[in-house]
Structures are given as structure tokens and as C-alpha cells.
Design an enzyme around this catalytic site. Structure first.
Site, mmCIF file in Angstrom:
data_model
loop_
_atom_site.group_PDB
_atom_site.id
_atom_site.type_symbol
_atom_site.label_atom_id
_atom_site.label_comp_id
_atom_site.label_asym_id
_atom_site.label_seq_id
_atom_site.Cartn_x
_atom_site.Cartn_y
_atom_site.Cartn_z
ATOM 1 N N LYS A 199 0.891 -1.278 -0.074
ATOM 2 C CA LYS A 199 0.146 -0.085 0.045
ATOM 3 C C LYS A 199 0.834 1.281 -0.027
ATOM 4 O O LYS A 199 1.974 1.273 0.673
ATOM 5 C CB LYS A 199 -0.840 -0.073 1.255
ATOM 6 C CG LYS A 199 -2.120 -1.059 1.294
ATOM 7 C CD LYS A 199 -2.681 -1.151 0.065
ATOM 8 C CE LYS A 199 -3.751 -2.211 -0.030
ATOM 9 N NZ LYS A 199 -4.935 -2.315 1.190
ATOM 10 N N HIS B 274 -8.587 -11.984 7.271
ATOM 11 C CA HIS B 274 -7.787 -12.059 6.513
ATOM 12 C C HIS B 274 -7.279 -10.804 6.321
ATOM 13 O O HIS B 274 -7.851 -9.763 6.287
ATOM 14 C CB HIS B 274 -8.478 -12.609 5.073
ATOM 15 C CG HIS B 274 -7.550 -12.330 3.794
ATOM 16 N ND1 HIS B 274 -6.252 -13.000 3.748
ATOM 17 C CD2 HIS B 274 -7.722 -11.416 2.890
ATOM 18 C CE1 HIS B 274 -5.569 -12.624 2.506
ATOM 19 N NE2 HIS B 274 -6.358 -11.645 2.166
ATOM 20 N N SER C 25 -13.320 -15.483 -2.698
ATOM 21 C CA SER C 25 -13.898 -15.396 -4.142
ATOM 22 C C SER C 25 -13.141 -16.111 -5.032
ATOM 23 O O SER C 25 -12.180 -16.784 -4.929
ATOM 24 C CB SER C 25 -13.788 -14.004 -4.478
ATOM 25 O OG SER C 25 -12.261 -13.578 -4.541
ATOM 26 N N GLU D 40 -18.579 -16.424 -3.851
ATOM 27 C CA GLU D 40 -18.799 -15.084 -3.899
ATOM 28 C C GLU D 40 -19.518 -14.415 -5.477
ATOM 29 O O GLU D 40 -19.076 -13.401 -5.675
ATOM 30 C CB GLU D 40 -17.740 -14.313 -3.448
ATOM 31 C CG GLU D 40 -17.429 -14.422 -2.030
ATOM 32 C CD GLU D 40 -16.366 -13.567 -1.295
ATOM 33 O OE1 GLU D 40 -16.091 -12.469 -2.041
ATOM 34 O OE2 GLU D 40 -15.742 -14.103 -0.440
ATOM 35 N N HIS E 98 -2.093 -12.207 -7.440
ATOM 36 C CA HIS E 98 -2.235 -11.355 -8.153
ATOM 37 C C HIS E 98 -1.429 -11.305 -9.698
ATOM 38 O O HIS E 98 -1.275 -10.242 -10.260
ATOM 39 C CB HIS E 98 -1.953 -9.916 -7.372
ATOM 40 C CG HIS E 98 -2.789 -9.750 -6.059
ATOM 41 N ND1 HIS E 98 -2.636 -10.164 -5.043
ATOM 42 C CD2 HIS E 98 -3.678 -8.738 -6.203
ATOM 43 C CE1 HIS E 98 -3.536 -9.894 -4.405
ATOM 44 N NE2 HIS E 98 -4.316 -8.904 -4.888
ATOM 45 N N ASP F 166 -13.199 -10.357 7.054
ATOM 46 C CA ASP F 166 -12.204 -10.286 6.508
ATOM 47 C C ASP F 166 -11.676 -8.529 6.789
ATOM 48 O O ASP F 166 -12.615 -7.585 6.663
ATOM 49 C CB ASP F 166 -12.215 -10.128 4.974
ATOM 50 C CG ASP F 166 -12.034 -11.512 4.289
ATOM 51 O OD1 ASP F 166 -11.379 -12.456 4.929
ATOM 52 O OD2 ASP F 166 -12.300 -11.874 3.058
ATOM 53 N N ARG G 47 -6.724 -2.827 -12.029
ATOM 54 C CA ARG G 47 -7.506 -3.091 -10.972
ATOM 55 C C ARG G 47 -7.993 -1.788 -10.266
ATOM 56 O O ARG G 47 -7.552 -1.111 -10.061
ATOM 57 C CB ARG G 47 -7.149 -3.859 -9.835
ATOM 58 C CG ARG G 47 -8.013 -4.287 -8.656
ATOM 59 C CD ARG G 47 -9.061 -5.016 -8.838
ATOM 60 N NE ARG G 47 -9.764 -5.580 -7.821
ATOM 61 C CZ ARG G 47 -11.166 -5.645 -7.549
ATOM 62 N NH1 ARG G 47 -11.872 -5.704 -8.584
ATOM 63 N NH2 ARG G 47 -11.778 -5.897 -6.367
#
Length: 765
Positions: free
Chosen positions: A115, A647, A439, A490, A700, A605, A521
């Protein structure tokens, strides 16, 4: 005040009004476009962004804020910083290598992604080893020339400062930073000299890392860097730009030999103004006043902004002020235009990137002559007043529930050491149980079905049956793979926050409010505009159906309160803690509904807890305390046998292990694959006594890691973690992956788990 104040932008959203940038990337990656077509479309998008800012009357328009993937990756590539595993030979760095560093390829894992400070934007972490830095391309110069030739714009090149670049990088010890800086300085100087020779007037050097706290060593390094730069480019005007927090100690930054200093007056808690009132402002420096919120979407209180500028004007002449957003507008959507589904009273209170540029120009005009823009100022004032008066923004029933939080017990009924025994007896899971994060791939067919339902082409019954069919398939798929704990996939969810926001009171949704998260994304954060409240069960229907299709446990999947908070655009009249508590109360109702329906393995999560961590070390514990409290409000009163999972992903957890343990989840899964197992060091240095799954492969990236690669990650983790508490899983949800790679990767993961069981406890393999 009679002088006109210049307006400067710090960065513009890359993705385009209709996500053209994202679509161009993905068609290129899929092979539907060649490189020439790809580059041509990127130039068109870039030019449109420049022209938009020019038409808005921005005086200093940023260039080199545009990128094909990530601006930090751009800097690394521009300096030739390519990890050895890519077998880079020192020649040109083409798009194949550029995107391989971001996404991985058949032979090399992607670079770590984490991040960008305390935002939901992810950057690619540079890996600095023994490479000799060199200027492979002067990207800021190319961007400056493009703006000048194509749009007639005298752009302001944006460059990541060397201090921040090194702070964001990995591959060396902190004690080596000064030596590494010496290696990079000649390249930085070369870059800036070429800009000076081109006739560039202003360069924005982004140094956001200075707001995270400066030691004497850091200050000395900054002095060395900028002294050398000043000596090398005496004719270049540099504005050292900070954002996201107060710049401290300001006196040290004011001594640096730069021509301007940009400060955030929105997210600084008033500290920057206090420092200027105490220190004054030097006559030889421009002050960049970050006065419009670059990270949230609300219309500004222009009276408050003008009052702040009145105070600043007693210390710095307005002819030495640039009006700016508090940060790059990368973090907000492009424009409110087209948001015709949002009620007008709320829409009038919104300001996305383009509207923020208008606000900046309006403030500039007001400083010159307030009477001339009195009508516009009153219209803004009226829009905010009408919005603030909405009754749903002050519900007494919600306030009463929040007040009752003081009466809640601090802990679950049994401590973890006792809960784990009754849970193992109930669930009877094997050693090193395997699961996924939640997911599964969202194919074009799934998205198309959802669109048909939303448009009314499909009835609710038909859509529900479609979702049930998808659940049937994914349950069978997981059983055949040999996973131990399943999920329902999901398929009914567009986004892990938007899905819940649509079902909670206090939220609204935009048509086109997209922002970039990482690479192509994009996410469309929901908007918390009023008090948040539970309406009815949100996930019970799909979870109960999934559990009815298998004898294996199926996790109920929720998004936690702090992640819902941090991944939403949040109302700005309450503290974030207050809003988190409202969300937590609503989620507690949902946890109870799941448990009452027989779903007793529930994952809440919290991938975004780390990104909300304040940048100032002294502010972090308070944030962690209320974040942990919000999570526990959501989960505190479940049965002892109900297993609570959570998570977290792409975060530095070394200094958070204690708070993570305090969340009192029975099992936590945390990313460890993309950072190449570095998180495991935290567990080598600190004890963790609850269930944990360290993601053994990176979802990813499209590459499928071999069994051996996953086994290495598992083996290293098991050297420091108890096998009886260890879970094996991917590092995040599989929504963005294709089915073929998902099947191959999960099959390898299950095999790696089997190998690990045999080595750990042959009798249980």
C-alpha cells in the site's frame, strides 16, 4: 486581498472517465492490441487529461503523473533497478519486462506490491541490490515535451524524491541508506539537469515519506541530497511536495535549498498552520497550500478554506502561494458528471477530481475579489447546508446503539487456548487444513448475468438460480481438488465492500466513481453519507445454500468494519472511529444471523486495517485500539464452537502482531508469497498463539507456481509456527484470476499441503 493566487495540481486520475486506461491495458495484455495500438491509445488518454486541466484554468499542470502501471515502478525502471531474477542484460527495458516486474512471468515472480502510505493504492516495491543505477529513459522529460508539443502546456514534471524512493524500496539495510543514496544521486542530478536544459520552470519532487517521522540521520540525508541537487541545477525551481500528514520538523525542511515546499492543510490536524504561525515563512520560498481534500469526495466548506488562507496570509504573501489539492487526485474519481442516479441534494455535495479543480479556481478568484464570485460561494454554502440537514445523518436509534457499546464484554466467552480444543472436536479438521480466502473467478458470464439482473432483463428468481448453479459448480470443484474448508465463491458480489454497502442503511453508490487500486484493478468505493445501520440479513441465503451442498464446512464470508470503512468514501462530519463502530454493530447482527442459520465458520475479512494506520508513530496505537474494538464488536458474542476467521493482505505487520492477536480471531490468513516470505521473520521474532495461514502463492500474478515453490514457503513457516495451528491457503481471493490457472494453482497447493503433512506428521498424512 487583491492578488491572483496560482493554482497547481499535484496529479490527475489515470484511469479515465470511463476507465479507458484500464480497458486499454487489459486488451493489450490479452493480445487483442499490439504495442503500437496500445501506446497510441495511452497517448490519447494522456492528452485528454492534460486538456481537461488546461480548460479548468490550472496554472501548473503536472506531467509524468501518468503511467502504464505504477509511478514507483516507473521510477525503478527509469533508474535501471531490475531484480536479477528477470535476467536483465542492461539494455532497453521494453513493455514485456516492465509488466513482468508488475505481474510476474513464466519464470520469475512479480515484485512485491504494497500500500502507498495509508491509502488503498498499491505500488510496486523497488528491489535495490547491487545494480548500478543509470538513467534508462528520462520519463519526466518525455512527458514535459509531450504536453508542450501536443497541448501547448508548460508542464510541471513530477518526480519521486530520492529520499522517498529509498524509503519505499527493499533489498538493503537501513544503515546502508546513505551509501545507496550516493549511488543514486548522480542519476537524479542527470535527470534534473536534462529538465533544466530543456527550460523547465518548476519540478515537483514528491517526498511524502518525510511526514512519517524524521530522525537526525534522515534530516542529514535530506540535506545531503538537496545540497547536491541545488549545486547541480541552480536554474531549476524545485517544490518539495509533502502530503497525507503534517511535515515535521518543519524548521528542518525549510532549511533545505529548494524554491518551494508543498504542505497538506487537510490531513495534518492543524499542525502545519501551527508550525508556520510559530516559525513564520521564509521570503525565498513558495508555499504550496494543499487546501482541497485530494482523498475524499465531498464538496469543500469554502468559507473555512478562505478563513485558513486569511490566517496564512499574515505569515506569507499570497503572491508566493500555490493553491493545491492536499495530494494527487489519483485517489478520487474523475467527475461527478453523469451521476444521475444520486439524489440531487447529495450529488450537489460531491466533488470528484474535476470538481475539485473548479473549487481551487473559485478559491483563487475569491482571494482576488470575493464580491465577484459571491453567487458561486453562496451556492456552495447552500448545497452543503441542505446536505448536512438530511435526517438520516443524525439517527437517534443508531446513536443509542453506539452508546450501549460501553456495556459490552471485552472478550469472548472462552480464551483461544480453550476454544481451539472445542472447535477441533467440532470440526475434526486434518493437520494443515487447506482453504481459500473467499472469492473464485468472476468470468464475463458471471458479470453479464449480474448486469442482466440489475437491468431487469432477468427476474430475481432467474438470477438466484444462476447464482445457485455457480455455487453448485464451485462446491464440486473444491471437493474434487481436495480442499478441507470450502467457500461459496461470492458470485453474487461485485466487490467485497460495495456488496455490503448496498444492503446497509447510510450508503449510496455512484455510477462511475472508479479509482485505481493496483495496475488495471479499479474499485468503485461506496459512499457513507449517513448513519450506517443493519436492515436485513445480507449473506445468509447463499451461505446456507452452499453448506447444504456439501458435508465439508463452508465459511460464511463477511467484510470487516474497518475494511468497509477504509475502502469507502466516508462522511467527514464524524470521526472514523464513530463510523467504524456503526458498521461493527450492523455486522454483529449479520454474524448472529449466520450463526442462527447454522453457519458456524465465519470469515470477517480485514485486509485494510494496516492501510489505515496513521503515518505518525505516536498516533498508531489509538487507531489500532479502536480498530481491534470494532472487529471484536462484530464477533464477540458467537458460540465457543463458532470459528472466526479473518484475512489481511499486502501490509507490513511486524509492529502489529500484538494488535492482530488482540482481535481474538481463531484463524488469520496473511499474505507472505509476494513478499517472498519476509513476513515470516515477524513470527521468528515474536510469538503468535492463534491459528494462522500464510498465503503460499500470489494470486495477483497470472503465473502458476510449482509445488516445490509453495513447499518452500510452507517449510519455512513451519520452522517458526505450530503445525497444529497452521493453515494453507492462497494469499488473497481468486476473483481476478481465470479458471484454468486457478485450478492448476490450487491443485499444486493441495499437493504441497499433502507433502508438508507427510513431513510434519507422517501418521496424519
Amino acid at each position: 486581498m487583491t492578488q491572483t493566487v496560482k493554482v497547481s495540481n499535484l496529479g490527475y486520475p489515470r484511469i479515465g472517465k470511463n476507465r479507458e486506461w484500464k480497458k486499454n491495458l487489459e486488451t493489450f495484455w490479452s493480445g487483442q492490441k499490439d504495442e503500437t495500438e496500445f501506446r497510441s491509445e495511452m497517448e490519447r488518454i494522456q492528452l485528454e487529461h492534460l486538456q481537461t486541466q488546461k480548460e479548468a484554468g490550472i496554472d501548473l499542470i503536472p506531467v509524468n503523473d501518468f503511467t502504464f502501471y505504477d509511478h514507483v515502478l516507473d521510477a525503478a525502471v527509469m533508474f535501471g533497478i531490475v531484480p536479477p531474477r528477470y535476467e536483465y542484460d542492461g539494455g532497453d527495458i521494453g513493455l514485456d519486462l516492465y509488466f513482468a516486474m508488475a505481474r510476474g512471468n513464466a519464470t520469475a515472480t512479480a515484485c512485491e506490491m504494497t500500500k502507498w502510505f495509508n491509502t488503498n493504492y498499491h505500488y510496486i516495491v523497488p528491489e535495490i541490490g547491487n545494480q548500478t543505477p543509470r538513467l534508462t529513459e528520462n520519463k519526466p522529460l518525455a512527458a514535459y515535451r509531450f504536453a508542450k508539443e501536443k497541448a501547448g502546456i508548460e508542464g510541471k514534471p513530477v518526480v519521486i524524491g530520492l529520499y522517498t524512493f529509498l524509503k519505499l524500496s527493499k533489498g538493503f539495510q537501513p544503515s546502508e541508506k546513505a551509501e545507496i543514496a550516493k549511488r543514486f544521486l548522480p542519476v537524479y542530478v542527470q535527470l534534473l539537469q536534462e529538465l533544466e536544459q530543456e527550460g523547465v520552470k518548476w519540478v515537483q519532487v514528491d517526498e511524502p515519506a518525510v511526514v512519517t517521522g524524521l530522525t537526525n540521520e534522515d534530516i542529514s540525508l535530506l540535506e545531503t541530497i538537496y545540497a547536491e541537487i541545488a549545486a547541480a541545477v541552480p536554474g531549476l525551481n524545485i517544490i518539495l511536495q509533502t502530503y497525507f500528514e503534517a511535515a515535521e520538523p518543519l524548521e528542518a525542511l525549510l532549511k533545505l535549498p529548494v524554491q518551494g515546499l508543498g504542505l497538506d492543510f487537510v490531513h495534518d490536524g492543524g499542525t502545519n498552520l501551527e508550525s508556520i504561525e510559530r516559525l513564520g515563512w521564509p521570503e525565498d520560498k513558495i508555499l504550496g497550500v494543499g487546501i482541497i481534500d485530494g482523498r475524499n469526495i465531498w464538496r469543500s466548506d469554502l468559507d473555512a478554506k478562505l478563513a485558513l488562507l486569511d490566517k496564512l496570509a499574515t505569515h506569507v504573501s499570497l503572491d508566493r502561494v500555490f493553491l493545491q489539492p492536499s495530494s494527487s487526485l489519483l485517489h478520487v474519481p474523475v467527475t461527478v458528471e453523469g451521476e444521475d442516479k444520486v439524489k440531487s441534494v447529495i450529488k450537489n455535495a460531491l466533488a470528484f477530481a474535476n470538481e475539485k479543480l473548479v473549487e481551487l479556481k473559485l478559491i483563487s478568484s475569491a482571494l482576488e475579489n470575493r464580491d465577484a464570485v459571491a453567487v458561486e460561494l453562496q451556492a456552495s454554502r447552500d448545497a452543503l447546508a441542505t446536505f448536512r440537514a438530511l435526517p438520516e445523518r443524525g439517527r437517534e436509534d443508531i446513536a443509542a446503539e453506539v452508546r450501549k457499546l460501553a456495556e459490552l464484554p471485552a472478550n469472548r466467552n472462552l480464551p483461544f487456548a480453550e476454544r481451539v480444543k472445542v472447535q477441533q472436536e467440532k470440526w475434526n479438521l486434518p493437520l494443515l487444513p487447506t482453504t481459500t480466502i473467499g472469492s473464485f473467478p468472476q468470468t464475463p458470464e458471471v458479470r453479464q448475468a449480474r448486469l442482466k439482473w440489475r437491468k431487469g432483463v432477468w427476474s430475481q428468481e432467474r438470477y438466484d438460480q444462476y447464482v445457485r448453479d455457480q455455487i453448485d459448480e464451485v462446491i464440486t470443484f473444491q471437493e474434487k481438488l481436495g480442499l478441507d474448508v470450502l467457500v461459496h465463491g461470492e458470485f453474487e458480489r461485485t466487490d467485497m465492500v460495495e456488496f455490503f454497502g448496498e444492503k446497509l442503511a447510510g450508503y449510496l453508490f455512484t455510477r462511475n466513481g472508479w479509482v485505481q487500486s493496483y495496475g488495471s484493478r479499479c474499485v468503485k468505493p461506496p459512499v457513507i453519507y449517513a448513519d450506517v445501520a443493519f436492515i436485513e440479513p445480507m449473506t445468509v441465503k447463499e451461505s446456507v445454500y452452499a453448506q447444504s451442498r456439501t458435508k465439508l464446512p463452508v465459511k460464511g464470508m463477511l467484510t470487516g468494519p474497518v475494511t468497509i470503512l477504509n475502502w469507502s468514501f466516508v462522511r467527514d462530519d464524524l470521526s472514523r472511529e464513530e463510523v467504524a463502530n456503526q458498521i461493527a454493530i450492523a455486522l454483529r447482527h449479520e454474524v448472529k444471523a449466520l450463526e442462527d442459520a447454522g453457519v458456524e465458520m465465519i470469515q470477517v475479512d480485514e485486509p485494510a486495517i494496516r492501510e489505515g494506520l496513521p503515518l505518525k508513530p505516536e498516533d498508531r496505537q489509538h487507531y489500532l485500539d479502536w480498530s481491534v474494538k470494532a472487529f471484536r464488536i462484530s464477533t464477540y458474542d458467537v458460540k465457543d464452537t463458532t470459528q472466526i476467521h479473518t484475512h489481511m493482505c499486502y501490509s507490513e505487520f511486524k509492529n502489529m502482531i500484538g494488535s492482530i492477536s488482540d482481535m481474538d480471531a481463531d484463524v488469520i490468513s496473511i499474505e507472505t508469497s509476494r513478499s517472498h516470505g519476509e513476513l515470516i521473520v515477524s513470527f521468528e521474532e515474536q510469538d503468535y498463539d492463534k491459528g494462522i495461514g500464510l498465503g503460499v502463492y500470489d494470486i495477483h500474478s497470472p503465473r502458476v507456481p510449482a509445488v516445490e515453490e509453495m513447499t518452500v514457503n510452507i517449510d519455512r513457516a513451519l520452522r517458526v509456527l505450530e503445525p497444529e495451528l497452521f493453515w494453507i491457503n492462497p494469499d488473497c481471493g481468486l476473483k481476478t484470476r481465470g479458471w484454468a490457472e486457478t485450478e492448476s494453482a490450487l491443485r499444486n497447493m493441495v499437493e504441497a499441503a499433502s507433502i508438508a503433512r507427510a513431513k510434519t506428521s507422517p501418521s496424519k498424512a
